[in-house]
Design a protein around this motif. Sequence first.
Motif, short mmCIF file in Angstrom:
data_model
loop_
_atom_site.label_atom_id
_atom_site.label_comp_id
_atom_site.label_asym_id
_atom_site.label_seq_id
_atom_site.Cartn_x
_atom_site.Cartn_y
_atom_site.Cartn_z
N ASN A 180 0.85 -1.21 0.00
CA ASN A 180 0.00 0.00 0.00
C ASN A 180 0.88 1.25 0.00
OD1 ASN A 180 -2.35 -1.43 0.04
ND2 ASN A 180 -2.55 -1.41 2.27
N GLU A 181 1.93 1.18 0.77
CA GLU A 181 2.86 2.31 0.86
C GLU A 181 3.45 2.58 -0.52
OE1 GLU A 181 3.43 4.06 3.78
OE2 GLU A 181 4.46 5.41 2.38
N ASN A 182 3.87 1.51 -1.20
CA ASN A 182 4.44 1.67 -2.55
C ASN A 182 3.42 2.26 -3.51
OD1 ASN A 182 6.79 0.63 -1.68
ND2 ASN A 182 6.42 -1.45 -2.46
N MET A 183 2.19 1.75 -3.37
CA MET A 183 1.12 2.24 -4.25
C MET A 183 0.92 3.74 -4.01
SD MET A 183 -1.09 1.06 -6.46
CE MET A 183 -2.02 -0.46 -6.23
N ALA A 184 0.90 4.14 -2.74
CA ALA A 184 0.68 5.55 -2.41
C ALA A 184 1.80 6.41 -3.02
CB ALA A 184 0.63 5.72 -0.89
N GLU A 185 3.03 5.93 -2.94
CA GLU A 185 4.16 6.68 -3.51
C GLU A 185 4.07 6.73 -5.03
OE1 GLU A 185 6.31 8.67 -2.18
OE2 GLU A 185 5.45 8.17 -0.22
N LEU A 186 3.63 5.61 -5.59
CA LEU A 186 3.50 5.56 -7.05
C LEU A 186 2.47 6.59 -7.55
CD1 LEU A 186 3.99 3.95 -9.77
CD2 LEU A 186 1.98 2.58 -9.11
N LEU A 187 1.37 6.69 -6.84
CA LEU A 187 0.28 7.57 -7.30
C LEU A 187 0.49 9.02 -6.92
CD1 LEU A 187 -2.75 5.28 -6.32
CD2 LEU A 187 -1.69 5.52 -8.57
N PHE A 188 1.10 9.26 -5.78
CA PHE A 188 1.25 10.64 -5.30
C PHE A 188 2.71 10.91 -4.91
CE2 PHE A 188 -3.13 9.33 -4.35
CZ PHE A 188 -3.84 10.33 -5.00
N PRO A 189 3.63 10.82 -5.90
CA PRO A 189 5.05 10.95 -5.54
C PRO A 189 5.40 12.33 -4.96
CG PRO A 189 4.76 10.98 -7.93
CD PRO A 189 3.43 10.61 -7.34
N ASP A 190 4.63 13.37 -5.35
CA ASP A 190 5.00 14.71 -4.91
C ASP A 190 4.40 15.09 -3.57
OD1 ASP A 190 6.12 14.89 -7.40
OD2 ASP A 190 4.29 15.76 -8.29
N VAL A 191 3.48 14.27 -3.08
CA VAL A 191 2.81 14.66 -1.83
C VAL A 191 3.67 14.22 -0.65
CG1 VAL A 191 0.75 14.29 -0.42
CG2 VAL A 191 0.55 14.51 -2.91
N ARG A 192 4.17 15.20 0.11
CA ARG A 192 5.05 14.88 1.22
C ARG A 192 4.35 15.01 2.57
NH1 ARG A 192 7.59 12.37 -1.68
NH2 ARG A 192 7.23 11.09 0.15
N GLN A 193 3.24 15.73 2.58
CA GLN A 193 2.57 15.94 3.88
C GLN A 193 1.68 14.76 4.24
OE1 GLN A 193 0.95 19.75 2.63
NE2 GLN A 193 1.68 20.63 4.55
N VAL A 194 1.39 14.68 5.55
CA VAL A 194 0.44 13.67 6.03
C VAL A 194 -0.71 14.43 6.70
CG1 VAL A 194 2.12 11.83 6.33
CG2 VAL A 194 1.72 13.45 8.21
N PRO A 195 -1.85 13.75 6.95
CA PRO A 195 -3.00 14.48 7.52
C PRO A 195 -2.66 15.32 8.75
CG PRO A 195 -3.73 12.36 6.76
CD PRO A 195 -2.24 12.38 6.57
N ALA A 196 -1.77 14.80 9.61
CA ALA A 196 -1.46 15.56 10.84
C ALA A 196 -0.92 16.96 10.50
CB ALA A 196 -0.46 14.80 11.68
N ASP A 197 -0.17 17.05 9.39
CA ASP A 197 0.36 18.38 9.01
C ASP A 197 -0.78 19.33 8.67
OD1 ASP A 197 3.02 17.46 9.13
OD2 ASP A 197 2.82 16.57 7.13
N ILE A 198 -1.80 18.76 8.06
CA ILE A 198 -2.94 19.60 7.66
C ILE A 198 -3.78 19.96 8.90
CG2 ILE A 198 -4.98 19.76 6.14
CD1 ILE A 198 -2.44 19.39 4.52
N TYR A 199 -4.02 18.96 9.75
CA TYR A 199 -4.85 19.25 10.94
C TYR A 199 -4.29 20.42 11.73
CZ TYR A 199 -6.89 14.61 10.14
OH TYR A 199 -7.51 13.52 9.58
N SER A 200 -2.96 20.51 11.78
CA SER A 200 -2.38 21.57 12.61
C SER A 200 -2.71 22.95 12.05
CB SER A 200 -0.88 21.38 12.73
OG SER A 200 -0.32 21.54 11.45
N LEU A 201 -3.09 23.00 10.76
CA LEU A 201 -3.45 24.31 10.17
C LEU A 201 -4.91 24.66 10.43
CD1 LEU A 201 -1.78 23.77 6.66
CD2 LEU A 201 -0.84 25.03 8.62
N TYR A 202 -5.67 23.70 10.91
CA TYR A 202 -7.12 23.93 11.11
C TYR A 202 -7.51 23.60 12.56
CZ TYR A 202 -7.43 24.16 6.02
OH TYR A 202 -7.27 24.51 4.70
N PRO A 203 -7.02 24.40 13.50
CA PRO A 203 -7.37 24.11 14.89
C PRO A 203 -8.87 24.35 15.12
CG PRO A 203 -6.33 26.26 14.70
CD PRO A 203 -6.26 25.63 13.34
N PRO A 204 -9.44 23.73 16.16
CA PRO A 204 -10.87 23.99 16.42
C PRO A 204 -11.09 25.48 16.62
CG PRO A 204 -9.98 22.31 17.90
CD PRO A 204 -8.82 22.86 17.14
#
Length: 554
Positions: free
Chosen positions: A3-27
């Motif tokens: 799955n990890e390989n598949m994710a890299e294959l499909l989205f090679p340029d995406v370096r962030q993970v959801p936690a990085d995004i959550y930190s930009l949207y605090p409650p």
Amino acid sequence: MSNENMAELLFPDVRQVPADIYSLYPPRNLSSSALITRFAQSPTGSLNIGGLYATLISERLAHQSNGVFFLRIEDTDKKREIKGSLENIINSLSYFGIHFDEGPQLSGDDKGAYGPYKQSSRIQIYKVFMKHLVRNGLAYPCFCDTDDLQKIRINQQNLKITTGYYGRWANHRDISFQQAKEEILNGKPFVIRLKSSGSSDSRITYHDLVKGPIELPENDQDIVIMKTDGLPTYHFAHAIDDYLMGTTFCLRGDEWLSSVPIHIQLFETLGFRIPEYGHIAPIMKQVGASKRKFSKRKDLDGTADYYKEQGYPGIALSEYFMNLINSDFEEWRMTNPHKSFRDFFINTDKMNASGALLDMNKLGDISKDVISRLTGKQVFDHLYTWSKEFDSELYTLIDKNKEYTVNILNIGRTIEKPRKDYSKWSDVKPMIAFFYDELFEKDVLSGYKLPTNVSFDVAKEIVLGFSKTYRFNNEKEAWFHEMKELAGELGFAKDMKQYKANPNNYKGHVGDVAMVIRVALTNRTNTPDLFDIMKVMGEKRVLSRMQTFFGDSI
Ligand code: GLU
């Protein structure tokens, strides 16, 4: 690992993970009862009144609970986008008094800390979550083209089973990393699908804010979440955006009701708190004895622009919508005639679940009430802004005669029961046109509209007599006294009683005399108070119009 390989294959340029995004949207820092609502509009033309209605509901729910209402532009379908739509949406919301706290601005900047508020600027965010789903085996690439999908459908139709991409029919559900890699190397386009864990034999239940308890089959289709162009589908963007932006109540058109199982599944798969949903039936149009939906192509009165062009004050439409939202608003309004409609708290439980009917007469009446509460100066300001855009003749006229126009508009307005003759700004010009010499002169070219019981010669005598005794500074009583005296001198009864006792002794009564004066001054038989009109016209104009009258009658 695969799955990890598949994710890299499909989205090679995406370096962030959801936690990085959550930190930009605090409650958001709001009380627990504060609601967060939004208007999620596609930029596909001018706003329709159904959209405006739903938006008012969302805006009221947020602001009456000290929450937040924001605007989001859903512009991931570039083919359907119409230029100028964003400006139209923002201007319409402002015209109808629907204030949003966060969202795109006319300047091009965003207002608010939970943006970007245009989906086309959020593509990277969607990709982070898509990669996350693939990495966790919850989504996969599908390389089926339309022909492949068509084949599946035909097979299903032959077997008389539900069509679609699900269960054993979902060809690429278990696609291997190797196979996906080969397809990509061959340049084959692909979509990303969510691996459904649902079964059509199970049902989901939820409480709709407007429609009450709803039960629907669970979603078992592997829905597309990313299209071949790399853009998210509505379903996916809705889940990501409304979660990150903290939306608590999603109010939307009821064409989305059947998508709720998909949305609930998406929120659950992503591990997001599910918002409350309310589905609003479209506003209906009365046609003869029946009602139907507004048609996008045929019905001009289905767009917000129509009401603006006609000159309904924005607040009148909102006030009218309040009646449709909760029928007890009408009673509240009667006991609170001077409060803002925003002081009334709407309640989604009391909303009508079926389509509300747009009643033009009622809208007109409400609008008359709204306008009757304005001062002459306020009416002038609205008329000025409106005519600048929609009636250049009127604009030029009132721009040249500002003070005069305010005085005209003040007639019958400073009393306890003010006049209620305008329901929209386009009603005003025909009613006040006679005050302006340019328009009056044009109008009398085709003759004076005298009442039939008075001959032109007698009318001339009346106007001549009146112009002799006319004193601009006379108070109303003295003025009317002169009118009666003149009536007596010319063989008219001085009052109705006298006239009714012996109609054959008179040419008519004082009312006929006043009518002739009215026609000489305005060329109308129906006007506001004649004395008030003369006061506003001023001595010079009154005398000159009388002069014109004899000129014409000689
Ligand atoms: N963009 C969608 C529409 O215009 C929004 C639906 C929603 O409010 O979620 O219908």
